[in-house]
Motif scaffolding. Structure first.
Motif, PDB file in Angstrom:
ATOM      1  N   ALA A  62     -21.706   3.913  18.257  1.00  0.00           N
ATOM      2  CA  ALA A  62     -20.938   3.862  19.507  1.00  0.00           C
ATOM      3  C   ALA A  62     -21.065   5.168  20.279  1.00  0.00           C
ATOM      4  O   ALA A  62     -21.238   5.150  21.508  1.00  0.00           O
ATOM      5  CB  ALA A  62     -19.470   3.560  19.209  1.00  0.00           C
ATOM      6  N   SER A  63     -20.995   6.302  19.591  1.00  0.00           N
ATOM      7  CA  SER A  63     -21.111   7.576  20.309  1.00  0.00           C
ATOM      8  C   SER A  63     -22.504   7.737  20.910  1.00  0.00           C
ATOM      9  O   SER A  63     -22.644   8.270  22.007  1.00  0.00           O
ATOM     10  CB  SER A  63     -20.751   8.749  19.400  1.00  0.00           C
ATOM     11  OG  SER A  63     -21.769   9.001  18.468  1.00  0.00           O
ATOM     12  N   ALA A  64     -23.532   7.249  20.221  1.00  0.00           N
ATOM     13  CA  ALA A  64     -24.889   7.313  20.781  1.00  0.00           C
ATOM     14  C   ALA A  64     -25.002   6.438  22.025  1.00  0.00           C
ATOM     15  O   ALA A  64     -25.585   6.857  23.037  1.00  0.00           O
ATOM     16  CB  ALA A  64     -25.916   6.893  19.734  1.00  0.00           C
ATOM     17  N   ARG A  67     -23.066   8.197  24.798  1.00  0.00           N
ATOM     18  CA  ARG A  67     -23.782   9.402  25.207  1.00  0.00           C
ATOM     19  C   ARG A  67     -24.996   9.076  26.084  1.00  0.00           C
ATOM     20  O   ARG A  67     -25.299   9.791  27.028  1.00  0.00           O
ATOM     21  CB  ARG A  67     -24.209  10.188  23.953  1.00  0.00           C
ATOM     22  CG  ARG A  67     -24.598  11.609  24.211  1.00  0.00           C
ATOM     23  CD  ARG A  67     -24.812  12.431  22.929  1.00  0.00           C
ATOM     24  NE  ARG A  67     -25.671  11.792  21.950  1.00  0.00           N
ATOM     25  CZ  ARG A  67     -25.247  11.248  20.798  1.00  0.00           C
ATOM     26  NH1 ARG A  67     -23.973  11.284  20.482  1.00  0.00           N
ATOM     27  NH2 ARG A  67     -26.093  10.690  19.962  1.00  0.00           N
ATOM     28  N   HIS A  68     -25.669   7.968  25.780  1.00  0.00           N
ATOM     29  CA  HIS A  68     -26.836   7.563  26.566  1.00  0.00           C
ATOM     30  C   HIS A  68     -26.466   6.631  27.729  1.00  0.00           C
ATOM     31  O   HIS A  68     -27.330   5.992  28.311  1.00  0.00           O
ATOM     32  CB  HIS A  68     -27.876   6.894  25.661  1.00  0.00           C
ATOM     33  CG  HIS A  68     -28.507   7.854  24.711  1.00  0.00           C
ATOM     34  ND1 HIS A  68     -28.169   7.897  23.377  1.00  0.00           N
ATOM     35  CD2 HIS A  68     -29.424   8.825  24.912  1.00  0.00           C
ATOM     36  CE1 HIS A  68     -28.867   8.842  22.786  1.00  0.00           C
ATOM     37  NE2 HIS A  68     -29.633   9.428  23.696  1.00  0.00           N
ATOM     38  N   ARG A  69     -25.174   6.543  27.999  1.00  0.00           N
ATOM     39  CA  ARG A  69     -24.647   5.758  29.120  1.00  0.00           C
ATOM     40  C   ARG A  69     -25.086   4.293  29.088  1.00  0.00           C
ATOM     41  O   ARG A  69     -25.339   3.679  30.129  1.00  0.00           O
ATOM     42  CB  ARG A  69     -25.016   6.404  30.446  1.00  0.00           C
ATOM     43  CG  ARG A  69     -24.410   7.767  30.653  1.00  0.00           C
ATOM     44  CD  ARG A  69     -24.676   8.269  32.038  1.00  0.00           C
ATOM     45  NE  ARG A  69     -24.263   9.550  32.495  1.00  0.00           N
ATOM     46  CZ  ARG A  69     -23.560  10.508  31.925  1.00  0.00           C
ATOM     47  NH1 ARG A  69     -23.106  10.353  30.755  1.00  0.00           N
ATOM     48  NH2 ARG A  69     -23.285  11.646  32.509  1.00  0.00           N
ATOM     49  N   GLN A  70     -25.131   3.724  27.892  1.00  0.00           N
ATOM     50  CA  GLN A  70     -25.462   2.310  27.750  1.00  0.00           C
ATOM     51  C   GLN A  70     -24.215   1.456  27.608  1.00  0.00           C
ATOM     52  O   GLN A  70     -24.300   0.235  27.612  1.00  0.00           O
ATOM     53  CB  GLN A  70     -26.400   2.105  26.559  1.00  0.00           C
ATOM     54  CG  GLN A  70     -27.757   2.745  26.791  1.00  0.00           C
ATOM     55  CD  GLN A  70     -28.643   2.637  25.581  1.00  0.00           C
ATOM     56  OE1 GLN A  70     -28.197   2.701  24.447  1.00  0.00           O
ATOM     57  NE2 GLN A  70     -29.932   2.468  25.828  1.00  0.00           N
ATOM     58  N   VAL A  71     -23.075   2.111  27.462  1.00  0.00           N
ATOM     59  CA  VAL A  71     -21.795   1.415  27.371  1.00  0.00           C
ATOM     60  C   VAL A  71     -20.823   2.090  28.322  1.00  0.00           C
ATOM     61  O   VAL A  71     -20.711   3.313  28.351  1.00  0.00           O
ATOM     62  CB  VAL A  71     -21.225   1.479  25.926  1.00  0.00           C
ATOM     63  CG1 VAL A  71     -19.807   0.964  25.876  1.00  0.00           C
ATOM     64  CG2 VAL A  71     -22.102   0.714  24.968  1.00  0.00           C
ATOM     65  N   ASP A  75     -15.052  -0.336  30.921  1.00  0.00           N
ATOM     66  CA  ASP A  75     -15.246  -1.775  30.805  1.00  0.00           C
ATOM     67  C   ASP A  75     -14.892  -2.278  29.407  1.00  0.00           C
ATOM     68  O   ASP A  75     -14.358  -3.369  29.233  1.00  0.00           O
ATOM     69  CB  ASP A  75     -16.700  -2.128  31.132  1.00  0.00           C
ATOM     70  CG  ASP A  75     -16.954  -3.616  31.102  1.00  0.00           C
ATOM     71  OD1 ASP A  75     -16.123  -4.370  31.652  1.00  0.00           O
ATOM     72  OD2 ASP A  75     -17.975  -4.035  30.528  1.00  0.00           O
ATOM     73  N   ALA A  76     -15.174  -1.478  28.381  1.00  0.00           N
ATOM     74  CA  ALA A  76     -14.984  -1.905  26.995  1.00  0.00           C
ATOM     75  C   ALA A  76     -13.567  -1.641  26.474  1.00  0.00           C
ATOM     76  O   ALA A  76     -13.221  -2.113  25.384  1.00  0.00           O
ATOM     77  CB  ALA A  76     -15.994  -1.192  26.098  1.00  0.00           C
ATOM     78  N   TRP A  77     -12.755  -0.917  27.226  1.00  0.00           N
ATOM     79  CA  TRP A  77     -11.432  -0.511  26.749  1.00  0.00           C
ATOM     80  C   TRP A  77     -10.572  -1.691  26.295  1.00  0.00           C
ATOM     81  O   TRP A  77      -9.972  -1.657  25.231  1.00  0.00           O
ATOM     82  CB  TRP A  77     -10.715   0.287  27.833  1.00  0.00           C
ATOM     83  CG  TRP A  77      -9.403   0.827  27.379  1.00  0.00           C
ATOM     84  CD1 TRP A  77      -8.173   0.420  27.812  1.00  0.00           C
ATOM     85  CD2 TRP A  77      -9.166   1.828  26.401  1.00  0.00           C
ATOM     86  NE1 TRP A  77      -7.190   1.118  27.163  1.00  0.00           N
ATOM     87  CE2 TRP A  77      -7.776   1.994  26.278  1.00  0.00           C
ATOM     88  CE3 TRP A  77      -9.989   2.602  25.601  1.00  0.00           C
ATOM     89  CZ2 TRP A  77      -7.199   2.894  25.402  1.00  0.00           C
ATOM     90  CZ3 TRP A  77      -9.406   3.510  24.717  1.00  0.00           C
ATOM     91  CH2 TRP A  77      -8.040   3.644  24.634  1.00  0.00           C
ATOM     92  N   GLY A  78     -10.522  -2.750  27.087  1.00  0.00           N
ATOM     93  CA  GLY A  78      -9.715  -3.923  26.728  1.00  0.00           C
ATOM     94  C   GLY A  78     -10.169  -4.541  25.414  1.00  0.00           C
ATOM     95  O   GLY A  78      -9.354  -4.912  24.574  1.00  0.00           O
ATOM     96  N   GLY A  79     -11.471  -4.632  25.222  1.00  0.00           N
ATOM     97  CA  GLY A  79     -11.998  -5.171  23.973  1.00  0.00           C
ATOM     98  C   GLY A  79     -11.624  -4.313  22.779  1.00  0.00           C
ATOM     99  O   GLY A  79     -11.297  -4.828  21.703  1.00  0.00           O
TER     100      GLY A  79
END
Length: 168
Positions: A62-64, A67-71, A75-79
């Motif tokens: 997840a940190s990768a 860090r690479h701005r793929q997530v 947007d993912a906070w609710g999930g």
């Protein structure tokens, strides 16, 4: 002591294999849990150990991605919130299960997940419009898969992949 020394190389190789599977598709618990149970590890300890290694791998991945701005964390906070709530419920549920029932249930769940993912190799090859609004998907998948992950955990990564393909 000497009769258990052979376990160390087996467990190291198992951990490496599970990490490799998790890095590619998720579902490293499908590798780890059967080995833990086969060498006599109690089910609750096997699940907890699997969750520790799985959580470390998930955090690194997840940190990768972030860090690479793929997530997009916004947007993912609710999930993440719904999944955390489901996971807390799953942990509470598994603590109440009889270890013998859990020892019987775990292999059945593992076989079911392997069959469900193996019988549908074409899933995700064709782009389709989302079937659920994003917020509803995060609530339903987060609660359900979070509960499953907190309770049993093995194969949750593979189930998440199927859920994202099927729902979004």
């Amino acid at each position: 002591m000497l009769d258990t020394l052979w376990l160390w190389p087996l467990l190291v190789v198992t951990g490496l294999a599970a990490g490799w599977v998790n890095a590619i598709t998720g579902g490293g618990g499908l590798v780890v849990l059967p080995v833990f149970l086969a060498v006599g590890c109690p089910p609750h300890l096997a699940l907890g150990t699997n969750m520790l290694q799985s959580s470390a791998g998930t955090l690194a991945a997840a940190s990768a991605f972030v860090r690479h701005r793929q997530v997009d964390l916004h947007d993912a906070w609710g999930g993440m919130v719904w999944t955390g709530m489901g996971a807390v419920g799953g942990v509470g549920a598994v603590q109440r299960l009889d270890p013998m029932l859990l020892k019987t249930l775990l292999p059945l769940v593992l076989v079911g997940i392997v069959l469900s993912t193996g019988c549908r190799p074409q899933v995700g090859l064709v782009d389709r419009p989302p079937r659920l609004p994003r917020r509803m998907f995060y609530m339903l998948a987060g609660l359900g898969l979070g509960f499953f992950d907190g309770c049993l955990g093995a194969g949750a990564g593979a189930l998440w992949a199927l859920a994202f393909v099927g729902g979004l």
